[in-house]
Design a protein around this motif. Structure first.
Motif, short mmCIF file in Angstrom:
data_model
loop_
_atom_site.label_atom_id
_atom_site.label_comp_id
_atom_site.label_asym_id
_atom_site.label_seq_id
_atom_site.Cartn_x
_atom_site.Cartn_y
_atom_site.Cartn_z
N ARG A 1 0.83 -1.21 0.00
CA ARG A 1 0.00 0.00 0.00
C ARG A 1 0.87 1.26 0.00
N PHE B 1 -7.19 6.20 4.94
CA PHE B 1 -8.49 5.51 4.86
C PHE B 1 -8.45 4.15 5.57
N PRO C 1 -11.32 0.92 6.16
CA PRO C 1 -12.70 0.47 5.94
C PRO C 1 -13.49 0.52 7.25
N PRO C 2 -14.75 0.95 7.20
CA PRO C 2 -15.49 1.15 8.45
C PRO C 2 -15.64 -0.12 9.28
N TRP C 3 -15.57 -1.29 8.63
CA TRP C 3 -15.79 -2.51 9.42
C TRP C 3 -14.64 -2.81 10.37
N TYR C 4 -13.47 -2.20 10.18
CA TYR C 4 -12.40 -2.39 11.16
C TYR C 4 -12.81 -1.80 12.51
N LEU D 1 -2.68 1.34 10.80
CA LEU D 1 -3.12 -0.05 11.00
C LEU D 1 -1.95 -0.91 11.45
#
Lengths: 397, 397
Positions: A64, A75, A77-80, A119
């Motif tokens: 990345r 960014f 992802p909201p599910w994290y 992350l």
């Protein structure tokens, strides 16, 4: 199964105090599978409902940082975050592994870009910890690649044996009953915390090589040791090993300069060496380092509280880590070798209700070690008198 | 990076047709990290916003089946399904890896218990596929342990070389332009699908060793090949390799018996050998097997549609997999070696609007192979005449 890995897995499930019917969220890195299996087995044997493992892969992060649009690196992802919040809502157990698995994973990348992608850390962890909704424990996972980083002068096989033998000692697995040994150590740490709370110092002065720092404390700054309870009263040991006594300072009253006494390893594996920070009225106004200062500067600029202190912790020399003299390049271990401070978020339960709004708030929490046998810690009472707190690594209270 | 792994990663990202700004959800198993890294690199180079990797660990599942309360084995944390639904809501890309990584992971466990835990499959995948909201691709990932399962008679190193060489051929990587070769093959498959659609058969009759089966078709059962488009028109190849032409049958009109011609490998790795199924009025009323019949029986009993057919697929012998004669123990490959049927859910887009309510619905979709060179397929028209469709593996239309 490897005896060391199995014993650490057992200690982690004991430390998190996994309850029958609970979901257990595990955060591990690729390369730590065997400890995941030990934890999963121990947790299911205690009656866990489900063991949900999130495997972090540092080489996916590398891809990345190398190839993605730099503007998108923040960014997530909201599910994290949703997963973390739901673990809290369901009053789950959590276990996280530290320990290096791939020391070169992020070598040569731009530290400023690295600082944008935090992350596997997600900011929702802060809320879950503050809510005291989950019972949790962090442990360090042995790995041959980590051993090569810690003992570069040894042949790889020997380095790993050395790391394993030091971890065996650090985890008190050479005690007849390691769990009882941890109970005893945590009781001693709580006694030191109680003594500090009774003094209710207005400030601490830290003095040592490269460090002259005055840290203001809030009227209700509350010293704690590594024995927590959830809001429902489930006791747990958030870190194993734990050797520290800590609280949150007044984020407006920190002045002076500090030099780190151990390398700082950021959550993504970036290593900041030779760190020097100058504070004015609570703010880290200068951040310098021999290596990777930018990675920390980016983090310290990420929000309003990121350049202020959220924690001060004192470590005596009874702990087993400091005595080894080993730099583990792992904050969980190294912070328990030496007194330290943390930029960023304060734990909400580090002060009484009336001071809670004054605690530092931030999306980051970065510990760095400033302690050494030469570090002198002096307490300043509200009437201005000065009381020795720690000298030569021993408590003087 | 390994040339085969890198080439498969490129094909997967080409097959999923990852778009700039898209999230890419990847589902992989522990042991498939190198292909994950290849895919992540290729996707980020094409401008992906985020590559979200879910690593499935079969040994964590083993710990659950061994130690957890059997009554809880159907539980799945809600965030597993939420992630899948949000990937759909955001019109993301998806890539999944098949291929065995740990053949003995679930050995010796009770198949009935295994059938209760269908992870890493989550039922929300069905909705996402039916909505045609995501562009996706599944590929098989090489692994030494898989090679030992496929070629047990070879020494391990040789087995892996053999698997790699067969995959190189199966993926058409020995063609000058593998992507163009796939375009050509998919065009040929679409021509066969078109010929079947023009005939609009009322039923198919399948006849071969151990198999005498009549499969009714819906008036608008629509034959397709492996070239899909999302609702927004993003073309993608859902499987590489793909060699099949398929549709959904009438779930009320399936009668007769079938014998599998290849082992069936369930999503959790359980292998069902020597499968024999008898159908009456659409329902699988008898399920027998030489090994692990219970694992399939449990799945077929999991909901109302689980014992009825959701797919029938025909595979000619132009494909490269059947010609090898290799059993890969991986449905993605083996189903493309031979004609097959699937218990469980039908793809909603396999029939016209007016028949969509009649398609089979289920939380499962389990393909098993019944094709062989001896299998004869006959089409029955609405006026009762019989037309040869496939003989000796060749189309007769």
């Amino acid at each position: 199964m490897d005896a060391l890995v199995e014993a650490i897995g057992d200690l982690a499930v004991h430390g998190a105090n996994v309850q029958p019917g609970q979901i257990l969220g595990v955060t591990a890195s690729i390369g730590q599978e065997e400890l995941v299996h030990a934890v999963a087995g121990a947790a299911y044997r205690r009656g866990a409902l489900f063991v949900d493992v999130f495997y972090y892969d540092p080489l996916v992060k590398r891809a990345r940082i190398e190839h993605a649009d730099p503007q998108t690196l923040g960014f997530v992802p909201p599910w994290y975050g949703q997963r973390m919040l739901e673990l809290g809502d369901r009053e789950s157990a959590r276990i996280g592994f530290s320990g290096v698995v791939c020391p070169q994973a992020l070598d040569g990348l731009d530290p400023a870009l690295l600082g944008r992608d935090q992350l596997p850390w997600v900011s929702e962890i802060t809320k879950v910890v503050d809510d005291r909704s989950t019972n949790w424990c962090g442990v360090a996972c042995p790995h041959p690649r980590w051993a090569e980083l810690v003992f570069p002068e040894l042949p790889p096989g020997e380095a790993y044996e050395r790391l394993r033998s030091e971890l065996w000692h650090v985890y008190r697995l050479d005690e007849p009953d390691p769990k009882a040994a941890w109970d005893e150590r945590v009781a001693a740490l709580k006694a030191s915390a109680t003594a500090l709370n009774e003094r209710a110092f207005d400030a601490l002065e830290l003095s040592g090589p490269g460090t002259e720092l005055r840290i203001g404390l809030l009227p209700t700054s509350f010293w704690q040791a590594g024995d927590f309870a959830t809001r429902n009263g489930i006791r747990h040991l958030p870190n194993i090993p734990t050797e520290e006594v800590f609280t949150a300072p007044d984020p407006e009253r920190v002045d002076g300069h500090v030099a780190s006494t151990k390398p700082l390893v950021l959550r993504d594996g970036t290593i900041v060496r030779g760190l020097r920070v100058r504070f004015e009225k609570g703010v880290a106004v200068e951040i310098d380092a021999d290596e990777n200062a930018d990675a920390l500067r980016t983090r310290a600029a990420s929000d309003e509280g990121a350049a202020r202190l959220g924690e001060v912790a004192l470590v005596d020399r009874e702990g087993r880590i400091g005595a080894l003299g080993t730099v583990f390049y792992d904050t969980l271990l190294d912070e328990n070798a030496a007194s330290h401070i943390a930029l960023g978020n304060a734990y909400a339960f580090s002060a009484g209700e009336e001071d809670r709004r004054r605690l530092n708030r931030s999306g980051i929490h970065v510990d760095f070690m400033i302690g050494s046998p030469e570090l002198e810690v002096t307490g300043v009472t509200r009437d201005g008198s000065r009381v020795p707190v720690m000298q030569e690594g021993d408590w003087r209270l």
